[in-house]
Design a protein around this motif. Structure first.
Motif, PDB file in Angstrom:
ATOM      1  N   UNK A 255       0.598  -1.424   0.168  1.00  0.00           N
ATOM      2  CA  UNK A 255      -0.099  -0.116  -0.269  1.00  0.00           C
ATOM      3  C   UNK A 255       1.097   1.148  -0.248  1.00  0.00           C
ATOM      4  N   UNK A 256       2.032   0.849   0.519  1.00  0.00           N
ATOM      5  CA  UNK A 256       2.686   2.240   0.509  1.00  0.00           C
ATOM      6  C   UNK A 256       3.676   2.688  -0.264  1.00  0.00           C
ATOM      7  N   UNK A 257       3.673   1.638  -0.945  1.00  0.00           N
ATOM      8  CA  UNK A 257       4.785   1.676  -2.792  1.00  0.00           C
ATOM      9  C   UNK A 257       3.981   2.012  -3.305  1.00  0.00           C
ATOM     10  N   UNK A 258       2.428   1.754  -3.010  1.00  0.00           N
ATOM     11  CA  UNK A 258       1.688   2.422  -4.621  1.00  0.00           C
ATOM     12  C   UNK A 258       1.087   3.801  -3.900  1.00  0.00           C
ATOM     13  N   UNK A 259       1.105   3.753  -2.693  1.00  0.00           N
ATOM     14  CA  UNK A 259       1.206   5.376  -2.413  1.00  0.00           C
ATOM     15  C   UNK A 259       2.287   6.450  -2.856  1.00  0.00           C
ATOM     16  N   UNK A 260       3.031   5.906  -2.357  1.00  0.00           N
ATOM     17  CA  UNK A 260       4.615   7.016  -2.879  1.00  0.00           C
ATOM     18  C   UNK A 260       4.271   7.333  -4.450  1.00  0.00           C
ATOM     19  N   UNK A 261       4.625   5.525  -4.867  1.00  0.00           N
ATOM     20  CA  UNK A 261       4.682   5.694  -6.620  1.00  0.00           C
ATOM     21  C   UNK A 261       4.103   6.904  -7.153  1.00  0.00           C
ATOM     22  N   UNK A 262       2.271   6.839  -6.578  1.00  0.00           N
ATOM     23  CA  UNK A 262       1.628   7.100  -7.357  1.00  0.00           C
ATOM     24  C   UNK A 262       1.394   9.049  -6.745  1.00  0.00           C
ATOM     25  N   UNK A 263       2.270   9.198  -5.587  1.00  0.00           N
ATOM     26  CA  UNK A 263       2.485  10.957  -5.322  1.00  0.00           C
ATOM     27  C   UNK A 263       3.282  11.563  -6.051  1.00  0.00           C
ATOM     28  N   UNK A 264       4.408  10.934  -6.379  1.00  0.00           N
ATOM     29  CA  UNK A 264       5.795  11.356  -6.743  1.00  0.00           C
ATOM     30  C   UNK A 264       5.795  10.944  -7.994  1.00  0.00           C
ATOM     31  N   UNK A 265       4.703  10.108  -9.023  1.00  0.00           N
ATOM     32  CA  UNK A 265       4.159   9.825 -11.086  1.00  0.00           C
ATOM     33  C   UNK A 265       5.566   8.852 -11.255  1.00  0.00           C
ATOM     34  N   UNK A 266       5.924   8.079  -9.869  1.00  0.00           N
ATOM     35  CA  UNK A 266       7.579   7.169 -10.604  1.00  0.00           C
ATOM     36  C   UNK A 266       6.506   6.113 -11.266  1.00  0.00           C
ATOM     37  N   UNK A 267       7.257   5.522 -11.853  1.00  0.00           N
ATOM     38  CA  UNK A 267       6.977   3.796 -12.010  1.00  0.00           C
ATOM     39  C   UNK A 267       8.169   3.204 -11.363  1.00  0.00           C
ATOM     40  N   UNK A 268       7.568   1.632 -10.484  1.00  0.00           N
ATOM     41  CA  UNK A 268       8.032   1.176 -10.101  1.00  0.00           C
ATOM     42  C   UNK A 268       8.561   0.171 -11.268  1.00  0.00           C
ATOM     43  N   UNK A 269      10.056  -0.577 -10.874  1.00  0.00           N
ATOM     44  CA  UNK A 269      10.329  -1.203 -12.137  1.00  0.00           C
ATOM     45  C   UNK A 269      10.267  -2.604 -11.680  1.00  0.00           C
ATOM     46  N   UNK A 270       9.976  -2.833 -13.664  1.00  0.00           N
ATOM     47  CA  UNK A 270       9.574  -4.601 -13.500  1.00  0.00           C
ATOM     48  C   UNK A 270       9.727  -5.400 -12.855  1.00  0.00           C
ATOM     49  N   UNK A 271      11.067  -5.849 -12.096  1.00  0.00           N
ATOM     50  CA  UNK A 271      11.753  -7.070 -11.603  1.00  0.00           C
ATOM     51  C   UNK A 271      11.005  -6.353  -9.954  1.00  0.00           C
ATOM     52  N   UNK A 272      11.048  -5.220  -9.346  1.00  0.00           N
ATOM     53  CA  UNK A 272      10.716  -4.712  -8.171  1.00  0.00           C
ATOM     54  C   UNK A 272       9.408  -5.003  -8.352  1.00  0.00           C
ATOM     55  N   UNK A 273       7.865  -5.434  -8.920  1.00  0.00           N
ATOM     56  CA  UNK A 273       7.225  -5.341  -9.302  1.00  0.00           C
ATOM     57  C   UNK A 273       6.929  -6.750  -8.855  1.00  0.00           C
ATOM     58  N   UNK A 274       7.246  -7.753 -10.116  1.00  0.00           N
ATOM     59  CA  UNK A 274       7.264  -9.202 -10.264  1.00  0.00           C
ATOM     60  C   UNK A 274       7.545 -10.092  -8.668  1.00  0.00           C
ATOM     61  N   UNK A 275       8.181  -8.975  -7.768  1.00  0.00           N
ATOM     62  CA  UNK A 275       9.321 -10.060  -7.383  1.00  0.00           C
ATOM     63  C   UNK A 275       8.063  -9.158  -5.843  1.00  0.00           C
ATOM     64  N   UNK A 276       7.771  -8.328  -5.689  1.00  0.00           N
ATOM     65  CA  UNK A 276       6.247  -8.357  -4.759  1.00  0.00           C
ATOM     66  C   UNK A 276       5.237  -8.987  -5.412  1.00  0.00           C
ATOM     67  N   UNK A 277       4.672  -8.242  -6.614  1.00  0.00           N
ATOM     68  CA  UNK A 277       3.824  -9.738  -6.790  1.00  0.00           C
ATOM     69  C   UNK A 277       2.801 -11.002  -5.805  1.00  0.00           C
TER      70      UNK A 277
END
Length: 639
Positions: A255-277
């Protein structure tokens, strides 16, 4: 501020002191000279000495503020170079609410003793409002500002003809109005600001902020070390030479990752997304992954040789950040304190305050609160005692003074009392660390949030005497020429020698007090004593206008530093607080008609508060002999 009689015997105020020299021409030994944050960072860079800093945001509730102060006390032990507090426009950031940004920043600086930077925005505000916020920040003692434009109200940013529109405008205003008074930091964006037309354009805007007077840059979060290193090199290529500190975001929940990247308008790298999913619903697994990921990122940055400082976005949490810093070898509790009591981070206070009465040793925040309006402090010695104007402590529940333990847990620790012996047992178990009959460990008392290292030296004796109804709340053993870097007693830095007179402070029932009056004369003049009850009936053999130095140090090339005294006038002030804690912190847990409440009330109304000083510090302390004589005279046998 001080009442009509000041501590040097003149009318008006205490004689002023400076960090280096007092009015009498003597060095103010022990004072901490103010060093601007920008100079601290420059020195670390020159010495190739890594550091870290921490970011927190104001909580939404008063209870949250109380908990945050406790967390800052704990995280301050790891040695952050500074902390910063974010600016929340929706939370009246420049106001006086407990949860306002300025209130939190002032509390961290003054009561937690940590160098503090305050975020400040200028968007949608008039210059008058911004200047008002700056002036309040100055009054609080905060000397560092992270100058930001701030977010737009609604979807679109609008130009303000009567205000400050860009971060560079705010930097310029601070420099024009305050010259070098504040260290000014600005924000950098390794991927470019989301509102900029291009990465290159954003770099030019950043240079404008630096050219306007910014001293340093802290970056937005990023996920790859190469992103920061490229950004830093690009900054250097266009002439930005100030320190650039990478902002590190430990992933703690999905939740904190989604909120903070939304506020900062940053894309989460694919390797991070695949590890967290696969683990997105398992907070512990995500936190462990986040710690591992952030640690690896920080190691790569530090090993590059181009990074020495790390700015940690804590999200007001401590476990993950501390784990990362320990893994990096950056979590370094101080070996030696500057003074034997917890200092304030306020630059003016640090530069001038070098001596305190010993009574508030376990309640430094209360002492700072009660002396917060003093514009000057006693020079190197407390001076002739003459009623310093301590502020009243009317509200024991101020968020930075309040116990961080819930009332139900305090009840578990202190128990449902049946007689005064149950109270004695609470004091004894607090020192021994053993659990009470309910299976709970006693972690605090109203007078003390935890035991000092020095207590361990006297632990067995203190347990015994507390079991017999000598309820100790403050103590120190005598030491003679102890190294200033001693792991228990050390303070003041290297190369010094420390000295202490044995000191003991405790509550006793009236029968013990009467016995004490009978035995004390035979220990004079070696032992000074002062005893007083709640009504102010007191007995002492000390000069009521002369403080007694009980801690001092000798350091190379300096005058003797005497930071702790037993002051008779201050003891009378402390008496009201010490007795007040019986009812405000302990009695308040019970129904006023209950037996436990009446027990606490009876103790508060009848017991005496006593302090004893053994002046012959080179010899073995005889304060224990005094207590033994008192017990014998009172007809009590030690087991």
């Amino acid at each position: 501020m001080v009442s009509s009689r000041d501590l040097n015997g003149d009318s008006g105020r205490i004689k002023p002191a400076s960090a280096a020299v007092t009015q009498n021409g003597h060095s103010n030994c022990g004072a901490v000279a103010f060093v601007p944050l920008k100079e601290k960072i420059d020195k670390r860079i020159q010495a190739r000495d890594p550091w870290f800093s921490l970011e927190f945001f104001p909580p939404r509730t008063e209870k949250g503020a109380t908990n945050l102060v406790g967390r800052l006390d704990r995280m301050g032990e790891g040695g952050p170079l500074f902390i910063d507090v974010t600016w929340h426009p929706a939370g009246d950031p420049g106001g006086d609410k407990v949860t306002s940004s300025t209130k939190i920043a002032g509390t961290v600086l003054n009561y937690c003793g940590i160098d503090t930077m305050l975020h400040m925005t200028c968007s949608n505000q008039t210059k008058t409002t911004v200047k008002k916020n700056l002036e309040k920040t100055k009054r609080l003692g905060v000397r560092s500002i992270l100058a930001l434009r701030g977010d737009a109200v609604g979807n679109d940013w609008q130009y303000n003809d009567d205000g400050l529109n860009y971060g560079s405008d705010l930097v310029r205003l601070i420099r024009d109005e305050y010259d070098d008074y504040f260290t000014i930091c600005v924000a950098g964006y390794p991927k470019g600001h989301p509102d900029s037309e291009s990465y290159e354009e954003d770099l030019l805007h950043l240079k404008q902020k630096v050219d306007a007077g910014a001293d340093m840059i802290i970056t937005q979060l990023f996920f790859k070390a190469e992103e920061f290193l490229k950004f830093q090199n690009d900054c250097r290529d266009i002439g930005i030479e100030c320190p650039i500190i990478p902002g590190i975001f430990p992933i703690q929940t999905n939740r904190s990752l989604v909120q903070l990247t939304k506020l900062s308008k940053l894309d989460v790298p694919d390797d991070v997304r695949s590890a967290i999913e696969p683990i997105k619903d398992n907070d512990e697994a995500i936190r462990n992954y986040g710690v591992h990921y952030a640690t690896a990122l920080c190691k790569e940055l530090l090993e590059s040789g181009q990074v020495l400082g790390l700015h940690m976005y804590t999200l007001n949490l401590e476990t993950a950040t501390i784990s990362i810093l320990k893994s990096l070898g950056l979590w370094l509790p101080a070996i030696s304190r500057p003074l034997p009591w917890k200092t304030s981070g306020n630059p003016e206070r640090q530069a001038n305050e070098v001596v305190r009465p010993i009574f508030w040793g376990a309640r430094p925040k209360s002492y700072i609160h009660r002396t917060q309006n003093w514009d000057e402090f006693p020079n190197g010695r407390w001076g002739d005692s003459a009623s310093p104007a301590f502020g009243e402590l009317k509200d024991y529940h101020l968020f930075y003074l309040r116990s961080r333990t819930a009332n139900e847990k305090l009840l578990q620790q202190w128990g449902e009392l049946t007689d005064e012996f149950d109270v004695w047992k609470v004091f004894s178990l607090f020192i021994s660390g053993e659990k009470n009959d309910g299976g709970y460990k006693i972690s605090e008392t109203p007078w003390c949030d935890g035991l000092s290292k020095e207590t361990e030296v006297m632990r067995d004796r203190l347990i015994m005497y507390n079991n017999l109804g000598i309820l100790t709340i403050n103590s120190q053993p005598n030491i003679n020429a102890m190294s200033s870097t001693h792991p228990v007693f050390g303070w003041g830095g290297e190369g010094g020698y420390l000295f202490q007179k044995a000191y003991l402070e405790f509550f006793v029932k009236p029968e013990y007090a009467e016995a004490l009056k009978k035995v004390l004369p035979k220990y004079e003049p070696r032992v000074n004593y002062h005893m007083i009850n709640r009504d102010g009936e007191d007995f002492t053999n000390a000069d009521r206008q002369t403080p007694n130095g009980v801690t001092w140090g000798i350091f190379p090339g300096k005058e003797i530093v005497q930071p702790t005294v037993v002051d008779p006038v201050s003891f009378i002030v402390w008496k009201d607080e010490a007795f007040g804690l019986w009812m405000e912190k302990w009695g308040a847990l019970y129904d006023p008609t209950s037996t436990p409440y009446k027990i606490i009330e009876s103790i508060c109304d009848s017991y005496y508060l006593v302090n004893l000083v053994d002046n012959d510090f080179p010899k073995e302390s005889i304060l224990w002999d005094v207590l033994d004589d008192m017990l014998t005279t009172a007809g009590v046998k030690k087991e």
